[in-house]
Design an enzyme around this catalytic site. Sequence first.
Site, PDB file in Angstrom:
ATOM      1  N   GLU A 281     -39.803 -52.267   5.928  1.00 14.88           N
ATOM      2  CA  GLU A 281     -39.619 -50.701   5.977  1.00 14.88           C
ATOM      3  C   GLU A 281     -38.561 -49.718   5.084  1.00 14.88           C
ATOM      4  OE1 GLU A 281     -41.936 -48.892   8.031  1.00 14.88           O
ATOM      5  OE2 GLU A 281     -43.097 -50.592   7.951  1.00 14.88           O
ATOM      6  N   TRP A 284     -39.548 -49.230   2.285  1.00 12.96           N
ATOM      7  CA  TRP A 284     -40.054 -48.476   1.805  1.00 12.96           C
ATOM      8  C   TRP A 284     -39.526 -46.384   1.694  1.00 12.96           C
ATOM      9  CZ3 TRP A 284     -45.372 -46.853   1.635  1.00 12.96           C
ATOM     10  CH2 TRP A 284     -46.552 -47.569   2.073  1.00 12.96           C
ATOM     11  N   TRP A 313     -58.980 -27.296   3.142  1.00 19.31           N
ATOM     12  CA  TRP A 313     -58.403 -26.852   4.977  1.00 19.31           C
ATOM     13  C   TRP A 313     -59.084 -26.042   5.539  1.00 19.31           C
ATOM     14  CZ3 TRP A 313     -56.241 -31.594   4.974  1.00 19.31           C
ATOM     15  CH2 TRP A 313     -56.247 -32.292   3.802  1.00 19.31           C
ATOM     16  N   ASN A 348     -43.358 -44.871  14.390  1.00 18.37           N
ATOM     17  CA  ASN A 348     -43.881 -44.433  13.221  1.00 18.37           C
ATOM     18  C   ASN A 348     -45.323 -44.497  13.307  1.00 18.37           C
ATOM     19  OD1 ASN A 348     -43.429 -44.264  10.801  1.00 18.37           O
ATOM     20  ND2 ASN A 348     -44.227 -45.920  10.882  1.00 18.37           N
ATOM     21  N   TRP A 366     -51.824 -30.912   5.230  1.00 19.02           N
ATOM     22  CA  TRP A 366     -50.509 -31.400   5.728  1.00 19.02           C
ATOM     23  C   TRP A 366     -49.628 -30.869   5.498  1.00 19.02           C
ATOM     24  CZ3 TRP A 366     -47.493 -31.729   2.059  1.00 19.02           C
ATOM     25  CH2 TRP A 366     -47.606 -31.413   1.022  1.00 19.02           C
ATOM     26  N   TRP A 389     -46.429 -37.638   4.984  1.00 22.65           N
ATOM     27  CA  TRP A 389     -47.321 -36.898   6.100  1.00 22.65           C
ATOM     28  C   TRP A 389     -48.805 -36.793   4.959  1.00 22.65           C
ATOM     29  CZ3 TRP A 389     -49.600 -33.494   9.216  1.00 22.65           C
ATOM     30  CH2 TRP A 389     -48.643 -34.137  10.565  1.00 22.65           C
TER      31      TRP A 389
END
Length: 474
Positions: A281, A284, A313, A348, A366, A389
């Site tokens: 993590e 990341w 969208w 998360n 987003w 996102w």
Amino acid sequence: MTRLVWFRNDFRVHDNPALMHARRDNEEDCLAITFVCESQWRRHGLGDRRINLIKQAINGLHRSLEKLGIPLLVIQSDLFKDSENDLRHVLGALDVSELNYNIEYEINERHRDISVCRLCQEYEVSTNKFHDQCLLAPGEVRTQNNDPYRVYSPFRRSWLSLMQDYCPAPLGAPAPQASDIISAAVSDLINDRHALPESVSDPLWSTDENTAHQRLSEFLDSDVLRYHDLRDLPDAEGTSRLSFHLALGILSPRQCIHTAWQRNNCMLSGGEQGIDTWINELIWREFYRHLLVAYPQLCKHKAFKPETEGVPWRNNKSDFDRWCRGETGYPIVDAAMKQLLDQGWMHNRLRMITAMFLTKHLLIDWRWGEAWFFEQLVDADLASNNGGWQWSASTGADGAPYFRIFNPTTQSEKFDKQGLFISRYLPELAKLSAKSKHFPSAGERSLYGYCDPIVEHKSARERALTAFKQTLEA
């Protein structure tokens, strides 16, 4: 002569390369400086709670530096351009030999630092810049074609290969500075310009550096061993909750990874499964920072995959407001959004579920959700927030196709089996059976005063698939 060390998003005295370099010897006095740029922070989207915690962290830093005999000059500068003018005043008032700071990767901050370097050249002040947000600096992890990685898994393999299962030890705190070394000019400047920011203690989040160290040790001494099993369960205390301390720079990633490496028999992978997963993590986190530098359009609200800019969208304001308030009629989504409002933090797994619900089920841009999270989160971080996102919206750095769409009900059944998390944040559903909590019937909704679903899963999924397919095949 005076050495300046500029604190920005690194409010700690341990493992702070800029601070340590400024205090490498006793030949010159050291002055710490930081700018409270509240209007700039709000322009960048930070909310009241996070701004209050930044001010709280500055006050804590002041106390820590005071113990080291290092004065902290706090200047209210409003915007970045004002801080440059205020820095000019400091350079003009003092005989400064060097400016030391840790690098920030966001584009506005990078532009500010370019201007600052020019200013320092004008005053013949040397600048010393350090990478403290990544163990491997952006640009050091690249493909065989010397390109930046666009997908996480090969980035991770390359990162681990370059680290060679070794993590450098974090720096300690610098040696204290003699109080009588501070010049009269420094004292006069502090008396003239210094003003500690007002802040209110947050009962949920401590900005104390020692508390962060203690939490890191406690997590890695016990909780991490079940991290791989518990990290996806929102009702379990299965995560470290250290993202807040990392976001404010109260802890460094090197402190986290090195401590984990030690507990993992000096391995970055191939050791305890829980520790391996937690280190993963943190990698990341590094990946998203590397992307931010390699693709500066990410700082400009652009999609990582430019071909997705044409997604039609819906951007229905009423639907968005219901999502923000936690009134979508999908219990796991609503409970998660209420946790965000209550704590300024979200688990998360729930961040993925709620983000994918907004972008896929409601087909809302987003960027709307990214901005809302950034305003609410105490661990707001542009690189990770943007990366998460865009991953959820299928516009970002992800090898999976756009048709990955979480079913919120099955996600709830899998990760909150008994509905305990749902009951905590939606007490009106607490009396329902575990099965009904995940998606109550119309009668149960009416009986307990819970809203109807904002959209039907199957039709919403088909709508999203059609929108993406038509955009990408056009």
